[in-house]
Scaffold this active site. Structure first.
Site, PDB file in Angstrom:
ATOM      1  N   LYS A   1       6.619   6.338  -1.207  1.00  0.00           N
ATOM      2  CA  LYS A   1       7.905   6.073  -1.844  1.00  0.00           C
ATOM      3  C   LYS A   1       8.081   6.996  -3.032  1.00  0.00           C
ATOM      4  O   LYS A   1       7.146   7.084  -3.829  1.00  0.00           O
ATOM      5  CB  LYS A   1       7.891   4.611  -2.285  1.00  0.00           C
ATOM      6  CG  LYS A   1       8.964   4.207  -3.234  1.00  0.00           C
ATOM      7  CD  LYS A   1       8.708   2.817  -3.734  1.00  0.00           C
ATOM      8  CE  LYS A   1       9.826   2.500  -4.690  1.00  0.00           C
ATOM      9  NZ  LYS A   1       9.560   1.361  -5.490  1.00  0.00           N
TER      10      LYS A   1
ATOM     11  N   LYS B   1       3.128   5.566  -4.574  1.00  0.00           N
ATOM     12  CA  LYS B   1       4.429   5.449  -5.244  1.00  0.00           C
ATOM     13  C   LYS B   1       4.483   6.452  -6.390  1.00  0.00           C
ATOM     14  O   LYS B   1       3.657   6.420  -7.303  1.00  0.00           O
ATOM     15  CB  LYS B   1       4.619   4.029  -5.776  1.00  0.00           C
ATOM     16  CG  LYS B   1       5.888   3.863  -6.596  1.00  0.00           C
ATOM     17  CD  LYS B   1       6.160   2.412  -6.929  1.00  0.00           C
ATOM     18  CE  LYS B   1       7.364   2.282  -7.825  1.00  0.00           C
ATOM     19  NZ  LYS B   1       7.650   0.882  -8.153  1.00  0.00           N
TER      20      LYS B   1
HETATM   21  C1  PBG Z   1       9.574  -1.324  -9.532  1.00  0.00           C
HETATM   22  C2  PBG Z   1      10.247  -0.892  -8.294  1.00  0.00           C
HETATM   23  C3  PBG Z   1      11.033   0.236  -8.203  1.00  0.00           C
HETATM   24  C4  PBG Z   1      11.540   0.254  -6.915  1.00  0.00           C
HETATM   25  C5  PBG Z   1      11.041  -0.837  -6.238  1.00  0.00           C
HETATM   26  N1  PBG Z   1      10.214  -1.545  -7.108  1.00  0.00           N
HETATM   27  C6  PBG Z   1      11.435   1.265  -9.159  1.00  0.00           C
HETATM   28  C7  PBG Z   1      10.726   1.580 -10.382  1.00  0.00           C
HETATM   29  O1  PBG Z   1       9.552   1.916 -10.367  1.00  0.00           O
HETATM   30  O2  PBG Z   1      11.397   1.494 -11.416  1.00  0.00           O
HETATM   31  C8  PBG Z   1      12.481   1.312  -6.433  1.00  0.00           C
HETATM   32  C9  PBG Z   1      13.242   1.052  -5.231  1.00  0.00           C
HETATM   33  C10 PBG Z   1      14.414   1.927  -5.050  1.00  0.00           C
HETATM   34  O3  PBG Z   1      14.724   2.821  -5.873  1.00  0.00           O
HETATM   35  O4  PBG Z   1      15.084   1.734  -4.050  1.00  0.00           O
HETATM   36  N2  PBG Z   1       8.631  -2.085  -9.556  1.00  0.00           N
END
Ligand code: PBG
Length: 331
Positions: free
Chosen positions: A252, A195
């Site tokens: 991601k 991520k």
């Molecule tokens: C945070 C989290 C995020 C997403 C899913 N879980 C974003 C972040 O790190 O602020 C992003 C999902 C998306 O943008 O569709 N724990």
């Protein structure tokens, strides 16, 4: 006779039949996961202004939405809670626990629900973990303990899968341990393993009210999410999470990190999800609203690229259209 008399590539592009035969990527709606937002702050289903066609749901509207999605061939979901109360610690998870119980009661095993596991929607500062006393650092170990405690409650409430998106170190083994100690060894873990710290989470943070930096000095997630400049970190985090017990791993955002999807699909033969995140989704929606591209074909083209790169699971805000759009693909 031209230069390409023997080697022309057009014969396999000549018509839809031969293009179908020559295709070597197939999309299948069974490989899709639909994200959902269950929001404690609202009393009726509310469209998200920065995420076209996606809603914040009440429990009642969520159950209805899932019913519709099931009818459209989508049975796998990724559930995000948006709790009403934000605090620093001692979080109250009852809202999402109750939601999971009701989902299980209504749908039994006809749906598969992964519960997102993170603290960012619960913390007053918007970070994915608990801050240290000086409020200048996210405390890894204290956060991991809290996340494991939360994971156990989600699993007991009926989640099929725990999906930690917090990016703390050691959380996968801590979650695996606590689940196994409680005879929940059949609950899967889908780790957001690769991520990246990304711009493309903007609409999601609007939805979850989880933009980091409120009343603290850290305004980004760079200390716990991977850097776009460091692919190796994402690869190593993924290998580590597999060693700690992750059942599904993830890249991601998706499109800017297709190289990582591809490399991981070669390196680790594990179920590999690509998450086409909120900002990526919304960029397609905005182009489509301006009649610059065709929405359905654009999403299908991107999904195809994720499969081609090696993803075996696709998480998309448009998943609920997958069956319909895939059926009408023109090759
Ligand atoms: C945070 C989290 C995020 C997403 C899913 N879980 C974003 C972040 O790190 O602020 C992003 C999902 C998306 O943008 O569709 N724990």
């Amino acid at each position: 006779m031209n230069d390409f008399y023997y080697t022309n590539r057009r014969r396999i592009r000549a018509n839809q039949h031969i293009r179908e035969l020559a295709a070597h990527v197939q999309l299948n709606h069974k490989e899709f996961i639909q994200p959902l937002f269950l929001d404690e702050n609202i009393s009726t289903q509310t469209p998200l202004s920065s995420l076209h066609e996606i809603n914040s749901d009440t429990l009642t509207s969520l159950l209805q939405q899932m019913e519709n999605d099931l009818q459209n061939g989508i049975s796998k979901f990724l559930l995000f809670p948006v709790p009403a109360k934000k605090s620093e610690r001692n979080f109250d998870y009852n809202f999402i626990i109750n939601g999971l119980r009701e989902i299980r009661k209504k749908f039994g095993n006809t749906v598969w629900v992964a519960a997102d596991l993170c603290l960012c929607a619960y913390t007053s500062h918007g970070h994915c973990g608990i801050l240290n006393a000086a409020r200048n650092k996210v405390s890894n170990d204290e956060s991991v303990k809290e996340l494991a405690r939360y994971a156990l409650q989600l699993a007991k409430a009926g989640a099929d899968c725990i999906a930690p998106s917090d990016m703390m170190d050691g959380r996968i083994s801590a979650i695996r341990d606590i689940l196994n100690e409680n005879q929940l060894d059949d609950i899967a873990i889908m780790s957001y393993s690769a991520k990246f710290s990304s711009q493309f989470y903007g609409p999601f943070r609007d939805a979850c009210k989880s933009t980091p930096g409120n009343n603290c000095s850290i305004h980004d997630r760079k200390s716990y999410q991977a850097s776009p400049f460091n692919k190796n970190d994402a690869i190593l985090s993924t290998i580590r999470d597999i060693e700690e017990g992750a059942d599904i791993v993830m890249v991601k955002p998706a499109l800017p990190y297709l190289d990582v999807v591809h490399e991981l699909s070669e390196a680790v033969k594990w179920p590999l999800a690509a998450y086409h995140v909120s900002g990526e989704y919304q960029s397609i929606e905005l182009l489509a609203q301006n009649n610059i591209i065709e929405r359905d074909k654009a999403h299908v083209e991107i999904w195809t690229s994720l499969k081609r790169a090696g993803a075996t699971i696709i998480i998309s805000y448009a998943a609920r259209h997958a069956k319909e759009w895939i059926e009408k693909i023109e090759y």
